[in-house]
Design a protein around this motif. Structure first.
Motif, short mmCIF file in Angstrom:
data_model
loop_
_atom_site.label_atom_id
_atom_site.label_comp_id
_atom_site.label_asym_id
_atom_site.label_seq_id
_atom_site.Cartn_x
_atom_site.Cartn_y
_atom_site.Cartn_z
N VAL A 53 5.45 -7.25 -17.81
CA VAL A 53 4.79 -7.23 -18.97
C VAL A 53 5.81 -6.63 -20.06
O VAL A 53 5.97 -7.63 -21.01
N GLU A 54 6.67 -5.65 -19.57
CA GLU A 54 7.61 -5.08 -20.50
C GLU A 54 8.70 -6.12 -20.62
O GLU A 54 9.40 -6.16 -21.78
N THR A 55 9.22 -6.70 -19.79
CA THR A 55 10.06 -7.81 -19.80
C THR A 55 9.82 -8.83 -20.56
O THR A 55 10.67 -9.26 -21.28
N GLU A 56 8.58 -9.47 -20.42
CA GLU A 56 8.04 -10.51 -21.42
C GLU A 56 7.93 -9.93 -22.77
O GLU A 56 8.44 -10.41 -23.68
N ARG A 57 7.68 -8.55 -23.13
CA ARG A 57 7.71 -8.11 -24.54
C ARG A 57 9.36 -8.13 -24.95
O ARG A 57 9.33 -8.47 -26.17
N PHE A 58 9.89 -7.57 -24.09
CA PHE A 58 11.44 -7.57 -24.58
C PHE A 58 11.96 -9.02 -24.92
O PHE A 58 12.64 -8.78 -26.13
N VAL A 59 11.70 -9.97 -24.14
CA VAL A 59 12.25 -11.39 -24.64
C VAL A 59 11.56 -11.75 -25.63
O VAL A 59 12.20 -12.31 -26.68
N MET A 60 10.33 -11.22 -26.00
CA MET A 60 9.64 -11.77 -27.09
C MET A 60 10.42 -10.99 -28.28
O MET A 60 10.47 -11.67 -29.50
N SER A 86 16.53 -10.96 -35.35
CA SER A 86 17.97 -11.73 -35.35
C SER A 86 18.70 -10.43 -34.42
O SER A 86 19.20 -9.47 -35.42
N PHE A 87 19.26 -10.68 -33.40
CA PHE A 87 19.67 -9.48 -32.48
C PHE A 87 21.13 -9.82 -32.17
O PHE A 87 21.45 -10.90 -31.56
N ASP A 88 21.91 -8.95 -32.49
CA ASP A 88 23.31 -8.88 -32.04
C ASP A 88 23.53 -8.18 -30.85
O ASP A 88 23.77 -6.93 -31.27
N CYS A 89 23.57 -8.65 -29.86
CA CYS A 89 23.73 -7.68 -28.60
C CYS A 89 25.00 -7.04 -28.77
O CYS A 89 25.16 -5.90 -28.34
#
Length: 67
Positions: free
Chosen positions: A22-29, A35-38
């Motif tokens: 669930v949290e992985t899915e939320r993270f991907v969402m 706009s995420f700059d790793c």
């Protein structure tokens, strides 16, 4: 060098092993929505931290998450 598909599979496994499905899915969402700059995120996260401080944080995280 790993293929894009291999990197995605390995990353999703690491996330789901540590966060759960669930949290992985939320993270991907969140990543897709923002706009995420790793690179910028990691620079900010580790800014002004010594190698020793980073190692200590990693060791503490590992101890907290050992099952």
């Amino acid at each position: 060098m790993m293929s894009d598909a291999d990197i995605i599979c390995k990353g999703m496994k690491i996330l789901s092993d540590n966060l759960g499905i669930v949290e992985t899915e939320r993270f991907v969402m969140f990543i897709q929505k923002e706009s995420f700059d790793c690179t910028k995120w990691q620079e900010d996260l580790l800014e002004n931290m010594s190698i020793e401080a980073i190692r200590e944080k990693a060791a503490a995280f590992r101890l907290r998450n050992v099952i």
